[in-house]
Write a protein that holds these residues in place. Structure first.
Motif, PDB file in Angstrom:
ATOM      1  N   SER A  50       0.818  -1.216   0.000  1.00 44.59           N
ATOM      2  CA  SER A  50       0.000   0.000   0.000  1.00 44.59           C
ATOM      3  C   SER A  50       0.847   1.260   0.000  1.00 44.59           C
ATOM      4  O   SER A  50       0.340   2.357   0.239  1.00 44.59           O
ATOM      5  CB  SER A  50      -0.933   0.012   1.220  1.00 44.59           C
ATOM      6  OG  SER A  50      -1.956  -0.953   1.073  1.00 44.59           O
ATOM      7  N   SER A  51       2.131   1.125  -0.271  1.00 40.91           N
ATOM      8  CA  SER A  51       3.033   2.278  -0.253  1.00 40.91           C
ATOM      9  C   SER A  51       3.033   2.996  -1.595  1.00 40.91           C
ATOM     10  O   SER A  51       2.833   2.378  -2.645  1.00 40.91           O
ATOM     11  CB  SER A  51       4.450   1.807   0.070  1.00 40.91           C
ATOM     12  OG  SER A  51       5.383   2.842  -0.124  1.00 40.91           O
ATOM     13  N   ASN A  52       3.265   4.304  -1.565  1.00 39.49           N
ATOM     14  CA  ASN A  52       3.481   5.076  -2.791  1.00 39.49           C
ATOM     15  C   ASN A  52       4.968   5.293  -3.078  1.00 39.49           C
ATOM     16  O   ASN A  52       5.319   6.115  -3.930  1.00 39.49           O
ATOM     17  CB  ASN A  52       2.780   6.432  -2.699  1.00 39.49           C
ATOM     18  CG  ASN A  52       1.272   6.296  -2.746  1.00 39.49           C
ATOM     19  OD1 ASN A  52       0.743   5.376  -3.355  1.00 39.49           O
ATOM     20  ND2 ASN A  52       0.574   7.219  -2.094  1.00 39.49           N
ATOM     21  N   ASP A  53       5.816   4.559  -2.388  1.00 45.57           N
ATOM     22  CA  ASP A  53       7.261   4.636  -2.627  1.00 45.57           C
ATOM     23  C   ASP A  53       7.597   3.776  -3.845  1.00 45.57           C
ATOM     24  O   ASP A  53       8.302   2.777  -3.767  1.00 45.57           O
ATOM     25  CB  ASP A  53       8.003   4.148  -1.379  1.00 45.57           C
ATOM     26  CG  ASP A  53       9.516   4.196  -1.523  1.00 45.57           C
ATOM     27  OD1 ASP A  53      10.016   4.991  -2.344  1.00 45.57           O
ATOM     28  OD2 ASP A  53      10.197   3.414  -0.820  1.00 45.57           O
ATOM     29  N   TYR A  54       7.076   4.201  -4.996  1.00 44.09           N
ATOM     30  CA  TYR A  54       7.080   3.365  -6.193  1.00 44.09           C
ATOM     31  C   TYR A  54       8.482   2.910  -6.616  1.00 44.09           C
ATOM     32  O   TYR A  54       8.664   1.774  -7.034  1.00 44.09           O
ATOM     33  CB  TYR A  54       6.428   4.111  -7.355  1.00 44.09           C
ATOM     34  CG  TYR A  54       5.013   4.550  -7.090  1.00 44.09           C
ATOM     35  CD1 TYR A  54       4.076   3.658  -6.569  1.00 44.09           C
ATOM     36  CD2 TYR A  54       4.589   5.846  -7.361  1.00 44.09           C
ATOM     37  CE1 TYR A  54       2.772   4.061  -6.314  1.00 44.09           C
ATOM     38  CE2 TYR A  54       3.288   6.254  -7.120  1.00 44.09           C
ATOM     39  CZ  TYR A  54       2.378   5.361  -6.597  1.00 44.09           C
ATOM     40  OH  TYR A  54       1.089   5.760  -6.341  1.00 44.09           O
ATOM     41  N   LEU A  55       9.468   3.787  -6.507  1.00 44.02           N
ATOM     42  CA  LEU A  55      10.812   3.456  -6.980  1.00 44.02           C
ATOM     43  C   LEU A  55      11.696   2.851  -5.896  1.00 44.02           C
ATOM     44  O   LEU A  55      12.860   2.530  -6.147  1.00 44.02           O
ATOM     45  CB  LEU A  55      11.490   4.703  -7.556  1.00 44.02           C
ATOM     46  CG  LEU A  55      10.810   5.302  -8.788  1.00 44.02           C
ATOM     47  CD1 LEU A  55      11.513   6.583  -9.217  1.00 44.02           C
ATOM     48  CD2 LEU A  55      10.791   4.305  -9.940  1.00 44.02           C
ATOM     49  N   GLY A  56      11.148   2.704  -4.695  1.00 48.12           N
ATOM     50  CA  GLY A  56      11.929   2.117  -3.605  1.00 48.12           C
ATOM     51  C   GLY A  56      13.063   3.009  -3.131  1.00 48.12           C
ATOM     52  O   GLY A  56      14.088   2.513  -2.658  1.00 48.12           O
ATOM     53  N   LEU A  57      12.884   4.324  -3.217  1.00 53.92           N
ATOM     54  CA  LEU A  57      13.956   5.258  -2.856  1.00 53.92           C
ATOM     55  C   LEU A  57      13.889   5.730  -1.405  1.00 53.92           C
ATOM     56  O   LEU A  57      14.848   6.346  -0.931  1.00 53.92           O
ATOM     57  CB  LEU A  57      13.924   6.475  -3.787  1.00 53.92           C
ATOM     58  CG  LEU A  57      14.416   6.228  -5.221  1.00 53.92           C
ATOM     59  CD1 LEU A  57      14.152   7.459  -6.084  1.00 53.92           C
ATOM     60  CD2 LEU A  57      15.901   5.874  -5.233  1.00 53.92           C
ATOM     61  N   ASN A  58      12.797   5.460  -0.715  1.00 53.13           N
ATOM     62  CA  ASN A  58      12.716   5.917   0.671  1.00 53.13           C
ATOM     63  C   ASN A  58      13.804   5.259   1.509  1.00 53.13           C
ATOM     64  O   ASN A  58      14.051   4.055   1.403  1.00 53.13           O
ATOM     65  CB  ASN A  58      11.338   5.592   1.257  1.00 53.13           C
ATOM     66  CG  ASN A  58      11.137   6.235   2.611  1.00 53.13           C
ATOM     67  OD1 ASN A  58      11.665   7.311   2.882  1.00 53.13           O
ATOM     68  ND2 ASN A  58      10.373   5.586   3.474  1.00 53.13           N
ATOM     69  N   ASN A  59      14.475   6.050   2.289  1.00 48.55           N
ATOM     70  CA  ASN A  59      15.588   5.600   3.146  1.00 48.55           C
ATOM     71  C   ASN A  59      16.822   5.224   2.332  1.00 48.55           C
ATOM     72  O   ASN A  59      17.696   4.495   2.818  1.00 48.55           O
ATOM     73  CB  ASN A  59      15.163   4.423   4.039  1.00 48.55           C
ATOM     74  CG  ASN A  59      15.936   4.400   5.347  1.00 48.55           C
ATOM     75  OD1 ASN A  59      16.408   5.430   5.828  1.00 48.55           O
ATOM     76  ND2 ASN A  59      16.057   3.232   5.942  1.00 48.55           N
ATOM     77  N   HIS A  60      16.904   5.730   1.100  1.00 51.80           N
ATOM     78  CA  HIS A  60      18.100   5.495   0.281  1.00 51.80           C
ATOM     79  C   HIS A  60      19.283   6.222   0.920  1.00 51.80           C
ATOM     80  O   HIS A  60      19.182   7.380   1.325  1.00 51.80           O
ATOM     81  CB  HIS A  60      17.862   6.024  -1.134  1.00 51.80           C
ATOM     82  CG  HIS A  60      18.912   5.621  -2.117  1.00 51.80           C
ATOM     83  ND1 HIS A  60      20.176   6.176  -2.124  1.00 51.80           N
ATOM     84  CD2 HIS A  60      18.882   4.725  -3.149  1.00 51.80           C
ATOM     85  CE1 HIS A  60      20.881   5.647  -3.115  1.00 51.80           C
ATOM     86  NE2 HIS A  60      20.119   4.763  -3.749  1.00 51.80           N
TER      87      HIS A  60
END
Length: 394
Positions: A50-60
């Protein structure tokens, strides 16, 4: 008793299976949670769809480092609105980066996509008399677009979803000079795309401007993630584009990109911009690094496509999924309580997939809004599809 309707309306929400409440996520305990593929709720881990962190960049790591550098250089808080002393070098650098990225002359940074949308419609729609604007919005436009349009002084019409023929008829019946066509690029609850080439053509034929909310396509669509408006040519562009930082870009805030005249007009008359403290300059500095990664790392977009294709292939053919070329895959359930029940069954299998219910979507179209991100893996997708097949194909 003052406001005695409040308790009654909350009770009605519960009775209609539309009651909403927050869930507090706990601090990450492992690498998967730090990467956003898992969330921790009440001590239990869930695969997060259910996340909108589509590119998986959060906490990069590189974005985090840029944030820390920004704090060291500029401080955490802007300490004022942009028109007082809150406009820092980091904000200017971010605006320049965005303009170069999406090929627009100017842009303005807002605290959220909601405030950017409301500001745009209210400001363009503030005139009356012969200068009164007419707004034409896709039926499925985001709540912030509708709130901004209907709270303005403009006349508002809504055309059936992606129905450019009906839009053309509505535009033909409008005799005013100031007309604005508005649509999301990727629709937030369905995941399908607007036909922006047709929208731009129809708008141009009727001397109307085109406004595109690219919140759910920025970063995900385009050769460098410029968003859905990137399909338009230089001769047939969107006049104004809005996109958020809090989804694929993985920071916070939003921007409006436009020409010089609209830029100056918004600075002088957009109340949401004039009277809001600017976003953190450190956050702006981190956003620049995020955009650079988005431009460079095509593999993230490719992985979303690959995993989305696998997901649809693994789902039972009887399950109704709205066709989508984005990260968003809407599985239509229909009844509110049934959608909640399926969501709960999935939680028991370690999957977090929120049920979306009215008024966010139309009555009778409650759904599970699956978001597939670049941080997911094949095992995640296999497990999700297997659990959905068991829950929905009894």
């Amino acid at each position: 008793m003052a406001f005695d309707y409040i308790a009654g309306q909350v009770t009605a929400q519960k009775q209609q299976a539309r009651y909403r409440q927050r869930v507090c996520l706990q601090a990450a305990e492992n690498a998967a949670q730090q990467q956003g593929t898992q969330i921790l709720v009440d001590g239990k881990p869930y695969i997060n769809f259910s996340s909108n962190d589509y590119l998986g960049l959060n906490n990069h790591n590189e974005i985090n480092k840029a944030m820390q550098e920004g704090v060291a250089r500029f401080g955490l808080c802007a300490s004022a609105s942009s028109l007082v002393t809150g406009f820092h070098y980091a904000h200017q650098a971010l605006e320049d980066k965005i303009c170069q990225w999406i090929n627009k002359p100017r842009c303005l940074i807002f605290t959220s996509g909601f405030s950017a949308n409301v500001a745009l419609f209210q400001t363009l729609g503030q005139e009356t008399g012969k200068d009164r604007a007419h707004f034409f919005l896709d039926k499925l436009s985001h709540a912030s677009m509708l709130d901004g349009a209907f709270s303005s002084k403009a006349k508002v019409k809504r055309f059936a979803h992606n129905n450019t023929a009906q839009l053309a008829q509505l535009l033909s019946s409008s005799d005013v000079q100031n007309k604005l066509v508005a649509s999301e690029g990727v629709f937030s609850m369905d995941g399908d795309q607007a036909n922006l080439i047709e929208l731009a053509s129809v708008a141009k034929q009727h001397n109307a401007w085109l406004y595109v909310d690219d919140a759910h396509s920025i970063g995900v669509i385009g050769e460098q993630g410029q968003g859905s408006a990137s399909v338009l040519t230089n001769n047939n562009q969107a006049d104004i584009t809005m996109a958020t930082f809090g989804k694929a870009i993985a920071t916070s805030g939003a921007f409006l990109a436009c020409d010089e005249n609209v830029h100056d007009y918004l600075i002088n008359f957009a109340r949401h911009y004039i009277y809001s403290t600017a976003i953190s300059p450190a956050l702006a500095w981190a956003t620049i690094r995020s955009i650079e990664l988005i431009q460079q790392e095509q593999w993230r977009r490719d992985k979303i496509t690959e995993l989305s294709t696998l997901f649809i292939e693994l789902l039972d053919s009887s399950i109704e999924v709205i066709p989508s070329a984005s990260s968003i895959h809407a599985i239509i359930i229909g009844d509110e309580q049934k959608a909640l029940n399926v969501s709960e069954q999935l939680k028991n299998q370690g999957i977090w997939l929120t049920a979306i219910r009215p008024p966010t979507v139309a009555v009778g179209s409650s759904r599970l809004r699956v978001t597939i991100c670049a941080s997911h893996n094949y095992n995640d997708i296999n497990h999700l599809a297997s659990c959905l097949n068991k829950a929905l194909c009894k």
